[in-house]
Design a protein around this motif. Structure first.
Motif, PDB file in Angstrom:
ATOM      1  N   ILE A 202     -10.895 -25.185   4.746  1.00 49.90           N
ATOM      2  CA  ILE A 202     -11.236 -24.306   5.867  1.00 49.90           C
ATOM      3  C   ILE A 202     -12.157 -23.184   5.394  1.00 49.90           C
ATOM      4  N   ASP A 203     -13.169 -22.853   6.204  1.00 48.13           N
ATOM      5  CA  ASP A 203     -14.046 -21.742   5.846  1.00 48.13           C
ATOM      6  C   ASP A 203     -14.153 -20.770   7.018  1.00 48.13           C
ATOM      7  N   PHE A 204     -15.107 -19.846   6.931  1.00 44.66           N
ATOM      8  CA  PHE A 204     -15.207 -18.768   7.925  1.00 44.66           C
ATOM      9  C   PHE A 204     -15.571 -19.272   9.318  1.00 44.66           C
ATOM     10  N   ARG A 205     -16.032 -20.511   9.419  1.00 44.24           N
ATOM     11  CA  ARG A 205     -16.391 -21.037  10.744  1.00 44.24           C
ATOM     12  C   ARG A 205     -15.170 -21.491  11.539  1.00 44.24           C
ATOM     13  N   SER A 206     -14.028 -21.590  10.885  1.00 36.44           N
ATOM     14  CA  SER A 206     -12.809 -22.037  11.555  1.00 36.44           C
ATOM     15  C   SER A 206     -12.177 -20.904  12.352  1.00 36.44           C
ATOM     16  N   HIS A 207     -11.509 -21.280  13.448  1.00 40.83           N
ATOM     17  CA  HIS A 207     -10.786 -20.280  14.234  1.00 40.83           C
ATOM     18  C   HIS A 207      -9.651 -19.655  13.421  1.00 40.83           C
ATOM     19  N   VAL A 208      -9.186 -20.369  12.404  1.00 48.83           N
ATOM     20  CA  VAL A 208      -8.130 -19.818  11.548  1.00 48.83           C
ATOM     21  C   VAL A 208      -8.611 -18.543  10.872  1.00 48.83           C
ATOM     22  N   PHE A 209      -9.870 -18.513  10.471  1.00 52.17           N
ATOM     23  CA  PHE A 209     -10.425 -17.319   9.839  1.00 52.17           C
ATOM     24  C   PHE A 209     -10.349 -16.137  10.802  1.00 52.17           C
ATOM     25  N   GLY A 210     -10.715 -16.375  12.067  1.00 49.12           N
ATOM     26  CA  GLY A 210     -10.666 -15.300  13.053  1.00 49.12           C
ATOM     27  C   GLY A 210      -9.254 -14.818  13.304  1.00 49.12           C
ATOM     28  N   VAL A 211      -8.318 -15.744  13.433  1.00 47.34           N
ATOM     29  CA  VAL A 211      -6.923 -15.366  13.659  1.00 47.34           C
ATOM     30  C   VAL A 211      -6.382 -14.588  12.465  1.00 47.34           C
ATOM     31  N   ALA A 212      -6.702 -15.053  11.257  1.00 45.58           N
ATOM     32  CA  ALA A 212      -6.237 -14.372  10.048  1.00 45.58           C
ATOM     33  C   ALA A 212      -6.784 -12.948   9.986  1.00 45.58           C
ATOM     34  N   GLN A 213      -8.067 -12.773  10.281  1.00 50.87           N
ATOM     35  CA  GLN A 213      -8.681 -11.433  10.234  1.00 50.87           C
ATOM     36  C   GLN A 213      -8.064 -10.510  11.272  1.00 50.87           C
ATOM     37  N   ILE A 214      -7.898 -11.010  12.479  1.00 54.06           N
ATOM     38  CA  ILE A 214      -7.373 -10.172  13.562  1.00 54.06           C
ATOM     39  C   ILE A 214      -5.903  -9.827  13.323  1.00 54.06           C
ATOM     40  N   SER A 215      -5.109 -10.825  12.939  1.00 49.83           N
ATOM     41  CA  SER A 215      -3.675 -10.565  12.759  1.00 49.83           C
ATOM     42  C   SER A 215      -3.419  -9.678  11.548  1.00 49.83           C
ATOM     43  N   TYR A 216      -4.184  -9.864  10.480  1.00 45.84           N
ATOM     44  CA  TYR A 216      -4.013  -9.008   9.299  1.00 45.84           C
ATOM     45  C   TYR A 216      -4.392  -7.567   9.648  1.00 45.84           C
ATOM     46  N   SER A 217      -5.511  -7.388  10.340  1.00 45.27           N
ATOM     47  CA  SER A 217      -5.928  -6.046  10.738  1.00 45.27           C
ATOM     48  C   SER A 217      -4.933  -5.422  11.707  1.00 45.27           C
ATOM     49  N   ARG A 218      -4.383  -6.238  12.599  1.00 48.22           N
ATOM     50  CA  ARG A 218      -3.368  -5.735  13.530  1.00 48.22           C
ATOM     51  C   ARG A 218      -2.139  -5.248  12.771  1.00 48.22           C
ATOM     52  N   ALA A 219      -1.736  -6.002  11.747  1.00 53.09           N
ATOM     53  CA  ALA A 219      -0.576  -5.601  10.954  1.00 53.09           C
ATOM     54  C   ALA A 219      -0.843  -4.312  10.196  1.00 53.09           C
ATOM     55  N   VAL A 220      -2.015  -4.184   9.597  1.00 53.51           N
ATOM     56  CA  VAL A 220      -2.370  -2.964   8.865  1.00 53.51           C
ATOM     57  C   VAL A 220      -2.333  -1.757   9.799  1.00 53.51           C
ATOM     58  N   THR A 221      -2.957  -1.912  10.959  1.00 54.23           N
ATOM     59  CA  THR A 221      -2.983  -0.818  11.937  1.00 54.23           C
ATOM     60  C   THR A 221      -1.575  -0.460  12.400  1.00 54.23           C
TER      61      THR A 221
END
Length: 269
Positions: A202-221
């Motif tokens: 999997i690379d940055f073009r996958s929706h998994v990348f977007g979910v990982a970025q958003i959920s990780y940032s949501r957790a940090v916030t």
């Protein structure tokens, strides 16, 4: 603490058959803690940074009854009032310790509250009663760990950093809904043709990348928001609050996403 654990005994019994929550791996909990430190006042950031190992150990001692309650409610899609009350009682102990000037104990307990907003921000735990096929959870977390340096960590909600303690339960409730919306994406991308997808494909073009970025940032916030709300109530030092910087795409068009708030530089060790 003993009184709270005892008070939850019956509460936990009610969830004896609830699904088992699989939290972020310890390595990602450490990363979340360090990124969340970048959003809080320097005094608090330093106090937490000096006690990382003790805080992670406290996270591992999170009451089993609360773990089961979170798992059951995430599975159903909303936190019940009893769960919210028990979670709030848990984090309130950190405020009580700090107000008693038991700083080391209080900071450790406050830091360990990261477990709650982190779990509520995780789409893996909000997958619903059907859960995921075996192996999907492992590959999702492995993907985040392997790509953590490539995921842009952004401030998911700048207003969250201004919440008071009384606002936090409602904020936690919103996290559950946001996480639930992303759970299906993880299942669809990491389980295809009856097989689990290897995270290395999997690379940055996958929706998994977007979910990982958003959920990780949501957790940090969410971790930083919870810490700040409790720190304010304990009358902690709020000076030298970092300011996130605005990052916008170069030559942005009206169709491109709006500017986002990036986290400030890493906190001092």
């Amino acid at each position: 603490m003993r009184r709270l654990a005892g008070g939850l005994a019956l509460f936990g019994f009610c969830f004896a058959g609830a699904p088992r929550a699989e939290a972020w791996p310890a390595s990602l909990q450490l990363a979340l803690m360090r990124d969340a430190r970048r959003l809080v006042p320097k005094t608090l950031a330093r106090l937490i940074g000096d006690r990382e190992d003790q805080i992670l150990e406290e996270v591992r001692r999170f009451p089993p009854a609360l773990t089961q309650a979170i798992a059951a409610d995430l599975s159903s899609g909303a936190l019940r009032s009893g769960t919210l009350g028990a979670l709030d009682a848990n984090v309130s102990e950190a405020v009580a310790l700090l107000r008693q000037q038991r700083i080391t104990e209080g900071v450790i307990r406050l830091g360990a509250t990261l477990r709650i907003p982190a779990d509520l921000s995780d789409p893996i735990l909000a997958a619903g009663p059907e859960g995921y096929p075996a192996g999907v959870t492992r590959e999702y977390y492995a993907f985040i760990e392997a790509n953590l340096g490539k995921l842009p960590v952004t401030l998911a909600d700048d207003k969250a950093l201004l919440l008071s303690h009384r606002d936090i339960p409602a904020y936690w409730q919103r996290l559950v809904g946001q996480s639930r919306q992303q759970s299906g994406v993880v299942r669809g991308e990491l389980f295809r043709g009856g097989r689990v997808v290897d995270h290395r494909t999997i690379d940055f073009r996958s929706h998994v990348f977007g979910v990982a970025q958003i959920s990780y940032s949501r957790a940090v916030t969410a971790i930083a928001a919870t810490w700040l709300a409790l720190w304010r109530e304990a009358r902690g030092d709020l000076t030298r609050q970092p300011t996130p910087r605005t990052v916008a795409p170069v030559d942005a068009s009206p169709l491109e996403p709006p500017a986002t708030l990036a986290l400030p530089p890493e906190a001092e060790p």
